[in-house]
Design a protein around this motif. Structure first.
Motif, PDB file in Angstrom:
ATOM      1  N   ASP A 185       0.852  -1.190   0.000  1.00  0.00           N
ATOM      2  CA  ASP A 185       0.000   0.000   0.000  1.00  0.00           C
ATOM      3  C   ASP A 185       0.881   1.230   0.000  1.00  0.00           C
ATOM      4  O   ASP A 185       1.734   1.376   0.872  1.00  0.00           O
ATOM      5  N   HIS A 236     -17.606   3.939   0.271  1.00  0.00           N
ATOM      6  CA  HIS A 236     -16.165   4.153   0.130  1.00  0.00           C
ATOM      7  C   HIS A 236     -15.876   5.244  -0.881  1.00  0.00           C
ATOM      8  O   HIS A 236     -16.537   5.353  -1.920  1.00  0.00           O
ATOM      9  N   SER A 247     -12.086   1.109  -1.271  1.00  0.00           N
ATOM     10  CA  SER A 247     -11.515   1.351   0.056  1.00  0.00           C
ATOM     11  C   SER A 247     -11.971   2.717   0.539  1.00  0.00           C
ATOM     12  O   SER A 247     -12.361   3.573  -0.255  1.00  0.00           O
ATOM     13  N   TYR A 293      -7.242   1.738   5.368  1.00  0.00           N
ATOM     14  CA  TYR A 293      -8.174   0.889   6.109  1.00  0.00           C
ATOM     15  C   TYR A 293      -8.563  -0.368   5.379  1.00  0.00           C
ATOM     16  O   TYR A 293      -9.571  -0.977   5.676  1.00  0.00           O
ATOM     17  N   TYR A 343      -8.932  -2.973   1.800  1.00  0.00           N
ATOM     18  CA  TYR A 343      -9.611  -2.992   0.523  1.00  0.00           C
ATOM     19  C   TYR A 343     -10.607  -4.153   0.501  1.00  0.00           C
ATOM     20  O   TYR A 343     -10.357  -5.207   1.084  1.00  0.00           O
ATOM     21  N   THR A 344     -11.696  -3.949  -0.211  1.00  0.00           N
ATOM     22  CA  THR A 344     -12.664  -5.018  -0.437  1.00  0.00           C
ATOM     23  C   THR A 344     -12.730  -5.266  -1.934  1.00  0.00           C
ATOM     24  O   THR A 344     -12.891  -4.326  -2.715  1.00  0.00           O
TER      25      THR A 344
END
Lengths: 114, 112
Positions: free
Chosen positions: A92, B29, B94, B99, B101-102
């Motif tokens: 990330d 999101h 997201s 926080y 990711y989906t």
């Protein structure tokens, strides 16, 4: 440009053995993720590693992060057939303000043989 | 249960067709992403969006465009599909900040 390198790309193991998958990345990062993918399915989140020295364990899988070495490992203990899948690490990185994006390694195809 | 829904699980399209892949998230999101997955290459980022009507190029944007008219919906557009765009396409979302990711369940697109 961020590069994320996983090795090995293919791993064939016997049940009961231990092994480690490595994930190197080329720039500083805030977080590192490990995902599992079964054939034809989407990604399942396994671990999120947030800081240097972070270690997380779930069942036979343990992940660790060394931000100074830019290295994460996924260790498999006493492998079982159900762990057969493709495992991805993803890094990330901040792309401005509060915005982040994920960059993936190429994945490790793990096959656990009886 | 939070969800990212991709409208089609499998699609077969002809070369030259205009193709729309739809993605909807119900988590409010801010950020949405389109990835392409190919064997041996992992997931590669095509486009992403941090806000309605905003878009950013990822690593492989050529041959693709996107649309985000509403916060919950992010569309990937293949203006003129080609056989080298045969792939699995994954959408993700997201929230602001780190926080997690989906991911959606993916759309397997075949261009013939």
């Amino acid at each position: 440009e961020l590069k994320v390198e996983q090795n090995p790309l293919f791993l064939s193991m016997q049940e009961g053995k231990n092994y480690t998958i490595y994930c190197n990345y080329s720039t500083t990062s805030d977080r590192l993720y490990w995902y599992r993918q079964d054939p034809g399915k989407s990604l399942e989140s396994l671990f999120v590693l947030l800081s240097n020295g972070a270690v997380k364990q779930e069942g036979r899988l343990m992940a660790s992060l060394d931000t100074k070495a830019r290295l994460s490992t996924l260790h498999i203990t006493a492998a079982v057939h159900d762990l057969s899948a493709t495992y991805f690490c993803a890094v990330d990185t901040n792309s401005g303000g509060s915005n982040y994006k994920l960059t993936f390694g190429k994945g490790t195809l793990l096959t656990v043989n009886p | 249960d939070v969800k990212v829904t991709q409208s089609s699980r499998y699609l077969v399209k002809r070369t030259g067709e205009k193709v729309f892949l739809e993605c909807v998230q119900d988590m409010d999101h801010e950020n949405m992403f389109w990835y392409r997955q190919d064997p041996g290459l992992g997931l590669r980022l095509i486009y992403f969006s941090y806000d309605v009507k905003m878009k950013e190029k990822g690593d492989i944007p050529e041959g693709y465009s996107v649309s985000r008219e509403k916060k919950e919906r992010f569309s990937l557009i293949l203006e003129s599909a080609s056989t080298n765009q045969t792939s699995m396409y994954l959408c993700a979302s997201s929230s602001l900040g780190p926080y997690g990711y989906t991911f959606g369940s993916g759309t397997r697109l075949t261009v013939v």
